[in-house]
Scaffold this motif. Sequence first.
Motif, PDB file in Angstrom:
ATOM      1  N   PHE A  12      58.819  47.872  65.635  1.00 31.46           N
ATOM      2  CA  PHE A  12      59.576  47.563  66.736  1.00 31.46           C
ATOM      3  C   PHE A  12      60.476  46.082  66.883  1.00 31.46           C
ATOM      4  N   PHE A  16      64.685  47.113  67.540  1.00 28.48           N
ATOM      5  CA  PHE A  16      64.745  45.957  69.266  1.00 28.48           C
ATOM      6  C   PHE A  16      66.079  44.923  68.695  1.00 28.48           C
ATOM      7  N   ILE A 326      62.117  50.805  74.507  1.00 24.40           N
ATOM      8  CA  ILE A 326      61.744  49.123  74.705  1.00 24.40           C
ATOM      9  C   ILE A 326      61.133  49.214  75.908  1.00 24.40           C
ATOM     10  N   SER A 331      54.339  43.829  75.000  1.00 17.09           N
ATOM     11  CA  SER A 331      54.959  42.778  73.321  1.00 17.09           C
ATOM     12  C   SER A 331      52.757  42.265  73.328  1.00 17.09           C
ATOM     13  N   ASP A 377      68.842  51.239  70.996  1.00 19.82           N
ATOM     14  CA  ASP A 377      68.034  52.433  72.406  1.00 19.82           C
ATOM     15  C   ASP A 377      68.190  53.269  73.319  1.00 19.82           C
TER      16      ASP A 377
END
Length: 684
Positions: A12, A16, A326, A331, A377
């Motif tokens: 990720f 991203f 995303i 996170s 994305d």
Amino acid sequence: MTKYIAAIAVVFCFAFAKANSTTAVSKASSSFFQKFISHQVKGGETVKDIAKKYGISEKEITKLNPDAKKEIYDGLVLILPASSQVTTQVVEQDNLTFKTHKVKRKETLYSLSKRYGVPQDVIKRYNKRLYSETLRKGDKLRIPTNYKPEIVTESVVSLPESTTAALERTTHKVIAKETKYGIARKYGITIAELEQANPQVKDGLKIGDVINVPKANFAESTIINNEKYAFYEVKKGNTMYSLLRSLNLEADELLTLNPALDEGLKEGMILKVPKGSPGSDNPTPAYGDTFTQPEVMIAPGKKGSLETSLTDFSTKRIAVMLPFGINRVSSDNIETNEDLLKNDRILRLSLDLYSGILMAAEDAKKLGISASIDTYDTAYNRKDGKAVNARKVETIIQSNDFNGVNAVIGPLLGSNIDRVSSMLSSRNIPVISPISNKVIGRGNIFVSKPNDVLLRDKMLSFLKENGEGKNIVIIADAKNGSTKSKIKVLFPNAKTVAPRSGDKGYFLYPDDIPSQLSDELENWVFLESNDVPLISNVTTNLNAQVGVRKIVLLTTNRGSAYNSDEIQHEHLKNLSFHFPSVEKEYKYKDVKAFVDNYETKYGVSPSKEAIRGYDLMYDTLLRLAYAQDLYSAASSGVETDYVENKFKYDRRGAGGFSNQAVYLIKYTDTLQLEEVVTTSLLED
């Protein structure tokens, strides 16, 4: 699973953060050639700003760049008039002080550049390993603490009257064997400029056409001897120095072949070069033009590899469009992400593909091929519906600069791929479908996964070449009648067994198959069905006959039913089961370096999707370094073979290209899957 999630978090981090490294357009050139200079437009610049900067008029800019009358955008390369190149003088800063920064998780060159106010190139300058290695957690970097932007002075000489006069127009009458490439070369212009001045030639040239061209006569003829010479189309970022080096020519030799260079080098110019010069592939045919295709340069003993045939080591810009979503990722909540991965097949597929893509970029760099990856994305959500998801893709293309992109990989879904292909077709940017083969697309589409028809034809071709002297038996359900007919066309004497239909699916009586088998001949039994009970019935029945008869089980389409627990792989092994396949099963000893590196990087073994992402990206980068572009590489007919996938593109009837390379696989005595490489199915 926790270890897997930790690895995904790293993916990720890469996925991203949109790649920020771009290929700068070089302005250096040989002083005795450069009567034009190039300028790469920066965000917010206008034609007026650029004219003022270089001390020329707006009209002079739009004469050389007609499209600039409509709009200019960030990254666009403009050709500007000058009797000498732009010279730059960099004033180096003295007394720099440094601090040591230890790289933390998720930090990138871009984030460090923003944090310290130091350009990424400057950070690389003082940490030279970053030119060839990626940034990793724990790296210690030297960061300037008192850096000031470099001072650049520019000197430009205004356009001489003689150059302006060369822009006047005349006419040219098309004769036999002329192509747009030859005419563009003769008058020192690009294909785009020729077509803009003559819209009627977009669909091809006709003998006797009268077209508008610059008033000049740079070359004696528009027709090139294909036995001695090839075309080379000047690419973005080319300079005289880079051309002479990549083509392995002397300056006077290139100028003699292309007198138009005396008026300057510009992107899109068509040059005449000796055939066989490194990097001199003919351009892709367009609008009816014809030319000799470049020879396939596969090294002896290295069939399927392009690694020894690379010629263009400029940085390749690849856009990757995948549905990561995303906005759904937390996170700081591993459990939330774990549930997301468990329940979202599309997300897992995207991450696996992307992990392989990143690995391929790293391995390509070891061959000298650098890649700038722009990651987008597409945020696919089934609940949003087709129209809403399509608008997400449209917004990405409309909001970002795709000019200069060598290829786009993705999106995943066929409808979104069609939309991207349509929106980028006018710029001739290749769009590669990584998974779906149910796409329409335009002339810029590359379907990388072979379809079921190609798989079927692979097996039928094998049958045609090797079926003589075999007792061929066909077991096909009602859904596969057309395949049965195709086999009967090849071998009219083939025997057939018609499965009976019951409440629980298809079935056979005990003597249905044995009565059709031969005691003397090899029995090739084609099973054409995706019905689990029928496949289980047939494989069990045939397995009982193996001791007394020679039997090989084959199919033209190994469907999902073969993944059922009801199908015994031991039976398939005993029957030397043969089937066509998009991928093969890799042998660890052959790809040890890749597997070990992947497991070290991500903590898990590569899935088939990760391997596909790797093979597709690696093939794309090598093709871009082997030929002028993907179109030229595809037209050359070169076939490549990697960890589990191979590629051989051919033109589709609907436009664009599709991968025609498939495997023929069989079960071995050790329950492994092995590619069939000989014309004999059974060993003597």
